[in-house]
Design a protein around this motif. Structure first.
Motif, PDB file in Angstrom:
ATOM      1  N   THR A 282       0.840  -1.196   0.000  1.00 46.70           N
ATOM      2  CA  THR A 282       0.000   0.000   0.000  1.00 46.70           C
ATOM      3  C   THR A 282       0.874   1.244   0.000  1.00 46.70           C
ATOM      4  OG1 THR A 282      -1.714  -1.153   1.262  1.00 46.70           O
ATOM      5  CG2 THR A 282      -1.789   1.243   1.282  1.00 46.70           C
ATOM      6  N   TRP A 283       0.481   2.215  -0.827  1.00 47.27           N
ATOM      7  CA  TRP A 283       1.094   3.538  -0.831  1.00 47.27           C
ATOM      8  C   TRP A 283      -0.002   4.546  -0.534  1.00 47.27           C
ATOM      9  CZ3 TRP A 283       4.365   4.000  -5.973  1.00 47.27           C
ATOM     10  CH2 TRP A 283       5.396   3.069  -5.946  1.00 47.27           C
ATOM     11  N   ALA A 284       0.212   5.383   0.471  1.00 51.07           N
ATOM     12  CA  ALA A 284      -0.760   6.425   0.796  1.00 51.07           C
ATOM     13  C   ALA A 284      -0.663   7.529  -0.254  1.00 51.07           C
ATOM     14  CB  ALA A 284      -0.487   6.988   2.185  1.00 51.07           C
ATOM     15  N   LEU A 285      -1.798   7.946  -0.780  1.00 51.25           N
ATOM     16  CA  LEU A 285      -1.846   9.047  -1.743  1.00 51.25           C
ATOM     17  C   LEU A 285      -2.363  10.318  -1.091  1.00 51.25           C
ATOM     18  CD1 LEU A 285      -3.311   7.443  -4.996  1.00 51.25           C
ATOM     19  CD2 LEU A 285      -0.959   8.128  -4.545  1.00 51.25           C
ATOM     20  N   PHE A 286      -3.552  10.233  -0.557  1.00 58.06           N
ATOM     21  CA  PHE A 286      -4.238  11.350   0.080  1.00 58.06           C
ATOM     22  C   PHE A 286      -4.963  10.799   1.294  1.00 58.06           C
ATOM     23  CE2 PHE A 286      -4.465  12.099  -4.551  1.00 58.06           C
ATOM     24  CZ  PHE A 286      -3.729  13.269  -4.634  1.00 58.06           C
ATOM     25  N   PRO A 287      -5.410  11.683   2.194  1.00 58.44           N
ATOM     26  CA  PRO A 287      -6.268  11.175   3.264  1.00 58.44           C
ATOM     27  C   PRO A 287      -7.475  10.455   2.644  1.00 58.44           C
ATOM     28  CG  PRO A 287      -5.608  13.430   3.716  1.00 58.44           C
ATOM     29  CD  PRO A 287      -5.150  13.120   2.319  1.00 58.44           C
ATOM     30  N   SER A 288      -7.742   9.268   3.057  1.00 59.81           N
ATOM     31  CA  SER A 288      -8.857   8.427   2.610  1.00 59.81           C
ATOM     32  C   SER A 288      -8.634   7.767   1.257  1.00 59.81           C
ATOM     33  CB  SER A 288     -10.185   9.195   2.587  1.00 59.81           C
ATOM     34  OG  SER A 288     -10.518   9.597   3.898  1.00 59.81           O
ATOM     35  N   LEU A 289      -7.410   7.837   0.691  1.00 55.34           N
ATOM     36  CA  LEU A 289      -7.158   7.199  -0.602  1.00 55.34           C
ATOM     37  C   LEU A 289      -5.741   6.643  -0.665  1.00 55.34           C
ATOM     38  CD1 LEU A 289      -8.389   6.623  -3.415  1.00 55.34           C
ATOM     39  CD2 LEU A 289      -7.324   8.749  -4.170  1.00 55.34           C
ATOM     40  N   ASN A 290      -5.663   5.330  -0.910  1.00 54.60           N
ATOM     41  CA  ASN A 290      -4.380   4.644  -1.062  1.00 54.60           C
ATOM     42  C   ASN A 290      -4.323   3.949  -2.413  1.00 54.60           C
ATOM     43  OD1 ASN A 290      -3.602   5.098   1.668  1.00 54.60           O
ATOM     44  ND2 ASN A 290      -4.691   3.255   2.319  1.00 54.60           N
ATOM     45  N   LEU A 291      -3.112   3.673  -2.849  1.00 53.01           N
ATOM     46  CA  LEU A 291      -2.906   2.670  -3.887  1.00 53.01           C
ATOM     47  C   LEU A 291      -2.573   1.389  -3.134  1.00 53.01           C
ATOM     48  CD1 LEU A 291      -0.760   4.450  -6.622  1.00 53.01           C
ATOM     49  CD2 LEU A 291      -3.183   3.878  -6.682  1.00 53.01           C
ATOM     50  N   HIS A 292      -3.275   0.329  -3.428  1.00 54.80           N
ATOM     51  CA  HIS A 292      -3.103  -0.939  -2.714  1.00 54.80           C
ATOM     52  C   HIS A 292      -3.259  -2.066  -3.730  1.00 54.80           C
ATOM     53  CE1 HIS A 292      -3.488  -4.033   0.354  1.00 54.80           C
ATOM     54  NE2 HIS A 292      -4.533  -4.472  -0.325  1.00 54.80           N
ATOM     55  N   TYR A 293      -2.205  -2.840  -3.963  1.00 55.72           N
ATOM     56  CA  TYR A 293      -2.255  -3.913  -4.949  1.00 55.72           C
ATOM     57  C   TYR A 293      -2.978  -5.127  -4.379  1.00 55.72           C
ATOM     58  CZ  TYR A 293      -0.623  -7.713  -7.984  1.00 55.72           C
ATOM     59  OH  TYR A 293      -0.548  -8.824  -8.799  1.00 55.72           O
ATOM     60  N   ALA A 294      -4.102  -5.450  -5.018  1.00 56.81           N
ATOM     61  CA  ALA A 294      -4.890  -6.626  -4.632  1.00 56.81           C
ATOM     62  C   ALA A 294      -5.262  -7.395  -5.895  1.00 56.81           C
ATOM     63  CB  ALA A 294      -6.154  -6.189  -3.885  1.00 56.81           C
ATOM     64  N   ARG A 295      -5.538  -8.661  -5.729  1.00 59.97           N
ATOM     65  CA  ARG A 295      -5.996  -9.511  -6.829  1.00 59.97           C
ATOM     66  C   ARG A 295      -7.429  -9.933  -6.555  1.00 59.97           C
ATOM     67  NH1 ARG A 295      -0.772 -13.536  -7.460  1.00 59.97           N
ATOM     68  NH2 ARG A 295       0.653 -11.912  -8.238  1.00 59.97           N
ATOM     69  N   ASN A 296      -8.262  -9.830  -7.578  1.00 61.50           N
ATOM     70  CA  ASN A 296      -9.667 -10.225  -7.464  1.00 61.50           C
ATOM     71  C   ASN A 296      -9.895 -11.409  -8.408  1.00 61.50           C
ATOM     72  OD1 ASN A 296     -12.416 -10.530  -7.422  1.00 61.50           O
ATOM     73  ND2 ASN A 296     -12.876  -8.380  -7.757  1.00 61.50           N
ATOM     74  N   TYR A 297     -10.158 -12.556  -7.830  1.00 65.27           N
ATOM     75  CA  TYR A 297     -10.404 -13.766  -8.612  1.00 65.27           C
ATOM     76  C   TYR A 297     -11.884 -13.956  -8.923  1.00 65.27           C
ATOM     77  CZ  TYR A 297      -5.575 -14.970  -7.611  1.00 65.27           C
ATOM     78  OH  TYR A 297      -4.203 -14.941  -7.541  1.00 65.27           O
ATOM     79  N   GLY A 298     -12.718 -13.085  -8.390  1.00 64.18           N
ATOM     80  CA  GLY A 298     -14.159 -13.187  -8.608  1.00 64.18           C
ATOM     81  C   GLY A 298     -14.674 -12.013  -9.426  1.00 64.18           C
ATOM     82  N   ALA A 299     -15.883 -11.596  -9.087  1.00 62.73           N
ATOM     83  CA  ALA A 299     -16.497 -10.448  -9.760  1.00 62.73           C
ATOM     84  C   ALA A 299     -16.470  -9.277  -8.774  1.00 62.73           C
ATOM     85  CB  ALA A 299     -17.928 -10.797 -10.176  1.00 62.73           C
ATOM     86  N   ALA A 300     -17.419  -8.368  -8.917  1.00 58.24           N
ATOM     87  CA  ALA A 300     -17.477  -7.203  -8.043  1.00 58.24           C
ATOM     88  C   ALA A 300     -17.467  -7.625  -6.571  1.00 58.24           C
ATOM     89  CB  ALA A 300     -18.737  -6.394  -8.348  1.00 58.24           C
ATOM     90  N   PHE A 301     -16.664  -6.919  -5.790  1.00 58.68           N
ATOM     91  CA  PHE A 301     -16.523  -7.186  -4.356  1.00 58.68           C
ATOM     92  C   PHE A 301     -16.066  -8.620  -4.091  1.00 58.68           C
ATOM     93  CE2 PHE A 301     -19.993  -4.100  -4.941  1.00 58.68           C
ATOM     94  CZ  PHE A 301     -19.339  -2.984  -4.461  1.00 58.68           C
ATOM     95  N   SER A 302     -15.299  -9.193  -5.023  1.00 55.60           N
ATOM     96  CA  SER A 302     -14.758 -10.555  -4.935  1.00 55.60           C
ATOM     97  C   SER A 302     -15.845 -11.626  -4.883  1.00 55.60           C
ATOM     98  CB  SER A 302     -13.816 -10.691  -3.737  1.00 55.60           C
ATOM     99  OG  SER A 302     -12.681  -9.876  -3.938  1.00 55.60           O
TER     100      SER A 302
END
Length: 170
Positions: free
Chosen positions: A39-59
């Motif tokens: 995770t990299w913090a960008l702004f208050p309330s917003l990060n860049l965070h690398y995740a993988r989604n193997y499903g559809a919306a909301f995993s």
């Protein structure tokens, strides 16, 4: 009826290419610069965070053994084809619906590429308030949601056919 691309909604396909190029470019950058879960913090309330989604919306269905990868790929292809047909049938000046369809197609193709190439969708936008985090998502998801919102908005803005009034009304 033979329409040219310039007179039909397909004139807006350039927007599909913009969404797809930016989405895949950012995903490539994330894959090249982040470790899974980083995770990299960008702004208050917003990060860049690398995740993988193997499903559809909301995993949704992420833990179902792999069949969902091809199911969601098939659904994406059907949606893209249906929206391309709708864009072809639209006039080029039907801007709101053509923009909406182009955003949805671009986002669907971005996630379809991930699903078929990597076996998962690359997500990287982490919005949060305090300790509560929204599901991590990406630009393709954002384009799909904005496009869907524009479709709904158009339903409220488009004048309805006056000949569809109930019997007994003038």
């Amino acid at each position: 009826m033979n329409k040219s691309i310039c007179s039909s909604g397909l004139r807006w396909l350039w927007l599909v290419l913009v969404v797809l190029a930016v989405d895949l470019g950012v995903k490539y950058w994330v894959l090249a610069n982040f470790e899974l879960g980083e995770t990299w913090a960008l702004f208050p309330s917003l990060n860049l965070h690398y995740a993988r989604n193997y499903g559809a919306a909301f995993s949704f269905l992420a833990d179902k053994g792999g069949w969902q990868r091809w199911f969601f790929a098939g659904v994406a292809i059907m949606i893209v084809v249906a929206l391309l047909v709708m864009m072809y049938r639209n006039r080029a000046d039907q801007k709101l619906s053509n923009i909406a369809y182009a955003l949805i197609i671009g986002g669907a193709l971005g996630n379809l590429f991930d699903r078929t190439w990597h076996g998962f969708v690359v997500d990287y936008i982490d919005f949060y308030v305090g300790n509560w985090h929204f599901a991590t998502f990406n630009l393709a998801d954002t384009a799909i949601c904005i496009g869907a919102g524009l479709v709904v908005l158009e339903g409220f803005l488009t004048p309805h056919d006056a000949s569809a009034k109930p019997k007994g009304q003038a």
